[in-house]
Design an enzyme around this catalytic site. Structure first.
Site, PDB file in Angstrom:
ATOM      1  N   ASP A 115       0.940  -0.810   0.226  1.00 17.36           N
ATOM      2  CA  ASP A 115      -0.074   0.004   0.100  1.00 17.36           C
ATOM      3  C   ASP A 115       0.714   1.332  -0.333  1.00 17.36           C
ATOM      4  O   ASP A 115       1.990   1.028   0.914  1.00 17.36           O
ATOM      5  CB  ASP A 115      -1.146  -0.275   1.457  1.00 17.36           C
ATOM      6  CG  ASP A 115      -1.633   1.628   1.408  1.00 17.36           C
ATOM      7  OD1 ASP A 115      -2.398   1.754   0.132  1.00 17.36           O
ATOM      8  OD2 ASP A 115      -1.432   2.002   1.676  1.00 17.36           O
ATOM      9  N   TYR A 118       2.766  10.179  -0.456  1.00 17.02           N
ATOM     10  CA  TYR A 118       3.315   9.397   0.568  1.00 17.02           C
ATOM     11  C   TYR A 118       4.546   9.388   0.405  1.00 17.02           C
ATOM     12  O   TYR A 118       5.811  10.006   0.546  1.00 17.02           O
ATOM     13  CB  TYR A 118       3.615   7.675   1.275  1.00 17.02           C
ATOM     14  CG  TYR A 118       2.392   7.491   1.877  1.00 17.02           C
ATOM     15  CD1 TYR A 118       1.549   8.332   2.902  1.00 17.02           C
ATOM     16  CD2 TYR A 118       2.196   6.772   1.537  1.00 17.02           C
ATOM     17  CE1 TYR A 118       0.426   7.605   3.757  1.00 17.02           C
ATOM     18  CE2 TYR A 118       0.898   5.396   2.391  1.00 17.02           C
ATOM     19  CZ  TYR A 118       0.204   6.778   3.372  1.00 17.02           C
ATOM     20  OH  TYR A 118      -0.691   6.572   4.001  1.00 17.02           O
TER      21      TYR A 118
HETATM   22  N1  LIG Z   1      -5.886   7.486   6.232  1.00 21.01           N
HETATM   23  C1  LIG Z   1      -5.107   6.179   5.265  1.00 21.01           C
HETATM   24  O1  LIG Z   1      -5.220   5.789   4.462  1.00 21.01           O
HETATM   25  C2  LIG Z   1      -4.190   5.348   6.433  1.00 21.01           C
HETATM   26  C3  LIG Z   1      -3.216   5.921   7.114  1.00 21.01           C
HETATM   27  C4  LIG Z   1      -2.068   5.523   8.043  1.00 21.01           C
HETATM   28  C5  LIG Z   1      -1.469   4.060   7.432  1.00 21.01           C
HETATM   29  N2  LIG Z   1      -1.724   3.905   6.318  1.00 21.01           N
HETATM   30  C6  LIG Z   1      -0.929   3.399   5.622  1.00 21.01           C
HETATM   31  O2  LIG Z   1      -0.927   1.645   6.805  1.00 21.01           O
HETATM   32  C7  LIG Z   1       0.265   1.819   6.234  1.00 21.01           C
HETATM   33  C8  LIG Z   1       0.607   1.059   7.603  1.00 21.01           C
HETATM   34  O3  LIG Z   1       0.701   1.667   9.364  1.00 21.01           O
HETATM   35  P1  LIG Z   1       1.018   1.533  10.389  1.00 21.01           P
HETATM   36  O4  LIG Z   1       2.343   2.939  10.407  1.00 21.01           O
HETATM   37  O5  LIG Z   1      -0.443   2.196  11.138  1.00 21.01           O
HETATM   38  O6  LIG Z   1       2.014   0.508  10.967  1.00 21.01           O
HETATM   39  P2  LIG Z   1       2.433  -0.511  11.798  1.00 21.01           P
HETATM   40  O7  LIG Z   1       2.921  -1.577  10.831  1.00 21.01           O
HETATM   41  O8  LIG Z   1       1.007  -0.811  12.744  1.00 21.01           O
HETATM   42  O9  LIG Z   1       3.638   0.680  12.746  1.00 21.01           O
HETATM   43  C9  LIG Z   1       4.789   1.311  12.153  1.00 21.01           C
HETATM   44  C10 LIG Z   1       4.972   0.956  13.369  1.00 21.01           C
HETATM   45  O10 LIG Z   1       5.593   0.662  13.770  1.00 21.01           O
HETATM   46  C11 LIG Z   1       6.858  -0.340  14.208  1.00 21.01           C
HETATM   47  N3  LIG Z   1       7.432  -1.139  13.994  1.00 21.01           N
HETATM   48  C12 LIG Z   1       6.956  -2.050  12.825  1.00 21.01           C
HETATM   49  N4  LIG Z   1       7.186  -2.898  13.513  1.00 21.01           N
HETATM   50  C13 LIG Z   1       8.091  -3.116  14.471  1.00 21.01           C
HETATM   51  C14 LIG Z   1       8.179  -4.458  15.525  1.00 21.01           C
HETATM   52  N5  LIG Z   1       8.129  -5.389  15.347  1.00 21.01           N
HETATM   53  N6  LIG Z   1       9.221  -3.984  16.966  1.00 21.01           N
HETATM   54  C15 LIG Z   1       8.773  -3.396  16.450  1.00 21.01           C
HETATM   55  N7  LIG Z   1       8.323  -1.850  15.759  1.00 21.01           N
HETATM   56  C16 LIG Z   1       7.961  -2.304  14.797  1.00 21.01           C
HETATM   57  C17 LIG Z   1       7.368   0.744  13.319  1.00 21.01           C
HETATM   58  O11 LIG Z   1       8.835   1.302  13.148  1.00 21.01           O
HETATM   59  P3  LIG Z   1      10.071   0.862  12.771  1.00 21.01           P
HETATM   60  O12 LIG Z   1       9.998   1.553  10.735  1.00 21.01           O
HETATM   61  O13 LIG Z   1      11.152   0.754  13.239  1.00 21.01           O
HETATM   62  O14 LIG Z   1       9.864  -0.821  11.964  1.00 21.01           O
HETATM   63  C18 LIG Z   1       6.654   2.118  12.763  1.00 21.01           C
HETATM   64  O15 LIG Z   1       7.199   3.045  13.478  1.00 21.01           O
HETATM   65  C19 LIG Z   1       1.569   2.692   6.041  1.00 21.01           C
HETATM   66  O16 LIG Z   1       2.295   2.561   6.091  1.00 21.01           O
HETATM   67  C20 LIG Z   1       0.344   3.104   4.788  1.00 21.01           C
HETATM   68  O17 LIG Z   1       0.547   2.541   4.027  1.00 21.01           O
HETATM   69  C21 LIG Z   1      -2.875   4.667   6.143  1.00 21.01           C
END
Ligand SMILES: NC(=O)c1ccc[n+]([C@@H]2O[C@H](COP(=O)([O-])OP(=O)(O)OC[C@H]3O[C@@H](n4cnc5c(N)ncnc54)[C@H](OP(=O)(O)O)[C@@H]3O)[C@@H](O)[C@H]2O)c1
Length: 323
Positions: free
Chosen positions: A53, A58
């Protein structure tokens, strides 16, 4: 990596999707090179992840395009998004053309209106959606999606009514251990209408930073959203999840909790860290958390619909949410 049908799109997708936005943007936000980000995506693809995604907003579509120079396009389901707020109908076609160029492809699998605020939903539906339908008729996109502005809409008012319109093949919703309100407000309707669901915010800060988690749960207790009696250890409020037959870590618990929630399909994982990527691939390959742990999480957080798990957000809440 387990595969599921993405609702009525019929796309065969991995339960883990790579998120190219969020706090990591596959490493771009931490200053990693495009080659680093592309290598992260390729490692995920090689491990069986076939969903990514991204969004025009972004600035990471070109990174997906870079990875796809070394991986067959037709083996990856690409989700990208058109910014919704402030966008006019005339911008839809040029936006899509630019996305296609950056991604290095001639079609998008899931094309979504991005971050639709509740107050702006009717305009998006009446003005932008018809333009997106034309793109689908022209064969440039295969399915139409919508994503919520979770930071401004923590109890999913927009998706709650959008799914009744039955126009959207795919929706992206904020759902995690701490805020499970999408279960009743969105996922039940998605099941009814066979809408494909992408989950965002599974981990974020609260499920990866134990100090922040403790502060967050303490605030929920103060505000009356969580009962103090349900928390054994305020310093490690979710410590009970990690045990021999349970989760190996809290991020592991967080992704597995979302993966086995009925109605969810793709759990997005945002990371630019190769070690986290490996851990997350392993987590989304594991089975469900023990029933007793899941039931306990449902009980503890049953009243919570006021947080995302990321903490303070400096964005615009939108006119209806302003004081
Ligand atoms: N409104 C929208 O449409 C919208 C809004 C927000 C997000 N999104 C989409 O949703 C996707 C996922 O979003 P999300 O950011 O909420 O994902 P998430 O996977 O819930 O959180 C990502 C965060 O968690 C950390 N993390 C991931 N794996 C980890 C692990 N094993 N141990 C410790 N920390 C970990 C990452 O840091 P590190 O990089 O250090 O691993 C990052 O800071 C986005 O990339 C985007 O594509 C869409």
């Amino acid at each position: 990596m387990k595969r599921v049908k993405l609702g009525r799109t019929g796309f065969d997708v991995s339960v883990m999707g790579m998120g190219a936005g969020g706090p990591s943007q596959i490493g771009k936000k931490q200053g990693k090179t495009p080659e680093h980000s592309a290598a992260i995506l390729l490692e995920a693809f090689e491990a069986g992840v076939n969903f990514v995604d991204t969004a025009e907003g972004y600035g990471t579509e070109h990174l997906v395009g870079l990875a796809l120079k070394d991986f067959p396009r037709d083996q990856v389901v690409i989700s990208t998004k058109k910014s919704s707020r402030g966008s006019s109908a005339e911008e839809v076609v040029p936006s899509l053309e630019e996305s296609l160029k950056r991604l290095g492809t001639d079609y998008i699998d899931v094309y979504s209106l991005h971050g639709v605020y509740d107050y702006d939903y009717d305009r998006c539906k009446d003005e932008l959606f018809p333009e997106v339908v034309k793109l689908q008729q022209a064969g440039k996109i295969r399915s139409i999606g919508i994503t919520e502005m979770f930071n401004a809409d923590k109890s999913h008012d927009m998706l709650h009514r959008a799914l009744d319109d039955n126009l959207w093949d795919v929706a992206m919703v904020g759902f995690n251990i701490l805020n499970q309100s999408a279960r009743d407000k969105v996922l039940s309707k998605a099941i009814e209408h066979d809408v494909g669901i992408q989950v965002m915010f599974a981990v974020r800060k609260a499920l990866s930073d134990m100090e922040f988690l403790a502060e967050t749960v303490a605030a929920l207790i103060d505000e009356g959203h969580v009962d103090a009696a349900d928390i054994d250890d305020p310093e490690h409020p979710l410590g009970f999840l990690v045990h021999d037959d349970g989760a190996v870590s809290l991020p592991d618990a967080a992704y597995r909790f979302c993966n086995y929630e009925p109605g969810t399909h793709v759990i997005l994982s945002g990371t630019g860290n190769p070690d986290h990527l490996k851990q997350n691939i392993a987590s989304l390959g594991r089975g469900p958390l023990p029933d007793a742990d899941v039931e306990r999480l449902k009980k503890i957080f049953r009243k919570v619909d006021s947080i995302t798990g990321q903490g303070e957000w400096g964005g615009d809440p939108g006119p209806e949410k302003k004081a």
